[in-house]
Scaffold this motif. Structure first.
Motif, PDB file in Angstrom:
ATOM      1  N   THR A  43      11.689  40.540  33.091  1.00  0.00           N
ATOM      2  CA  THR A  43      11.361  41.957  32.985  1.00  0.00           C
ATOM      3  C   THR A  43      11.245  42.583  34.367  1.00  0.00           C
ATOM      4  O   THR A  43      10.995  41.898  35.366  1.00  0.00           O
ATOM      5  N   ILE A  44      11.392  43.907  34.428  1.00  0.00           N
ATOM      6  CA  ILE A  44      11.300  44.613  35.696  1.00  0.00           C
ATOM      7  C   ILE A  44       9.899  44.506  36.277  1.00  0.00           C
ATOM      8  O   ILE A  44       9.712  44.344  37.477  1.00  0.00           O
ATOM      9  N   GLY A  45       8.889  44.586  35.418  1.00  0.00           N
ATOM     10  CA  GLY A  45       7.512  44.607  35.896  1.00  0.00           C
ATOM     11  C   GLY A  45       6.983  43.279  36.386  1.00  0.00           C
ATOM     12  O   GLY A  45       6.052  43.247  37.194  1.00  0.00           O
ATOM     13  N   ASN A  46       7.565  42.178  35.911  1.00  0.00           N
ATOM     14  CA  ASN A  46       7.009  40.870  36.270  1.00  0.00           C
ATOM     15  C   ASN A  46       7.025  40.598  37.765  1.00  0.00           C
ATOM     16  O   ASN A  46       6.003  40.181  38.327  1.00  0.00           O
ATOM     17  N   PRO A  47       8.145  40.830  38.479  1.00  0.00           N
ATOM     18  CA  PRO A  47       8.107  40.632  39.943  1.00  0.00           C
ATOM     19  C   PRO A  47       7.079  41.510  40.637  1.00  0.00           C
ATOM     20  O   PRO A  47       6.407  41.075  41.575  1.00  0.00           O
ATOM     21  N   LEU A  48       6.922  42.762  40.185  1.00  0.00           N
ATOM     22  CA  LEU A  48       5.927  43.639  40.801  1.00  0.00           C
ATOM     23  C   LEU A  48       4.510  43.120  40.552  1.00  0.00           C
ATOM     24  O   LEU A  48       3.631  43.280  41.408  1.00  0.00           O
ATOM     25  N   ASN A  49       4.292  42.476  39.409  1.00  0.00           N
ATOM     26  CA  ASN A  49       2.987  41.853  39.171  1.00  0.00           C
ATOM     27  C   ASN A  49       2.730  40.733  40.169  1.00  0.00           C
ATOM     28  O   ASN A  49       1.608  40.550  40.643  1.00  0.00           O
ATOM     29  N   HIS A  50       3.784  39.979  40.511  1.00  0.00           N
ATOM     30  CA  HIS A  50       3.657  38.940  41.531  1.00  0.00           C
ATOM     31  C   HIS A  50       3.289  39.566  42.881  1.00  0.00           C
ATOM     32  O   HIS A  50       2.427  39.060  43.600  1.00  0.00           O
TER      33      HIS A  50
END
Length: 258
Positions: free
Chosen positions: A160-167
């Protein structure tokens, strides 16, 4: 090895552009040199533009690596020669360098650190931070404005797009910065500004401080790539360009791929 570089920005610059280079994977069969040429041409057109490198400039395949070893069509020494030739004209504008998981593979297998050698050949060993570092861009205007930029390669994945930003968001626990950048995910994404309290003991205040998050893209064409073969989301080859406002009383950060 220092993990911070303070870059003085001339007072006549109102908007500072920074090219974020990462995940070039030079030597991979899908490396898109034409897109690389485009981003280097931006540096030719704008002599004030700066550069930070977030790792995986090289393609280092081992038999234990994901993907087939045959995907690496250029050996590591030739990759290094290519990167030296292409980046040497801009070495004085490269403000910080981080190694990626591909550069980690060689030393983990008993070899040298390819990124350390590359930086030495480019004459920027003092700007090589290893796994985590910070670049501070500080204006020379009378009323100073500055941005602290955390740079890291990253790890983990997610479709998902958001998963890397969560990292990336987890990096706020490791460093107090205004901007948090990561490579690795092959997705050019960004978010912010967000806010948090930043206690100022000197002035007995507790102001809000803005911060931004971003992950960089890669320069691998999708056709025949590891992502295509593994049913991962396909992304267009791209790198982020970060614009920092150095105008008095106007802090802002913008991201684009062109």
């Amino acid at each position: 090895m220092s993990n911070i570089n303070i870059v003085r920005v001339p007072a006549d610059i109102d908007d500072l552009r920074v090219l974020i280079l990462s995940d070039l994977h030079v030597g991979h069969i899908c490396f898109d040199e034409s897109i690389f040429d485009y981003y280097l041409s931006l540096l030719d057109d704008d002599p004030d533009m700066r550069v930070v490198c977030l790792g995986d400039l090289h393609e280092t395949k081992l038999r234990t690596s994901k993907g087939a070893p045959s995907e690496q069509i250029i050996p590591l020494p030739e990759q290094r020669k290519y990167l030296i030739r292409r980046l040497k004209p801009y070495s004085d504008r490269i403000d910080g360098v981080i190694r990626g998981n591909h550069e980690d593979r060689s030393p983990n297998d008993g070899g040298d650190d390819p990124m350390d050698i590359l930086c030495d050949c480019l004459g920027i060993s003092d700007r090589y931070f290893g796994n985590l570092g910070c670049v501070a861009y500080a204006s020379d205007k009378p009323r100073k404005i500055a941005y602290m930029v955390s740079i890291k390669h990253g790890s983990g994945g997610g479709t998902t797009i958001g998963n890397p930003l969560n990292h990336v968001h987890k990096d706020i626990f490791n460093m107090n910065a205004d901007i948090y950048l990561r490579g690795h995910y092959h997705k050019a994404t960004f978010a912010g500004p967000f806010s948090r309290y930043d206690p100022d003991l000197r002035n007995a205040s507790n102001p809000m401080r803005e911060y931004w998050l971003a992950t960089n893209g890669a320069l691998l064409s999708s056709e025949g790539s590891y992502a295509e073969n593994g049913n991962y989301p396909l992304t267009y080859p791209a790198q982020l360009i970060m614009t920092l406002s150095m105008r008095k009383g106007h802090r802002s950060v913008e991201f684009a791929t062109k």
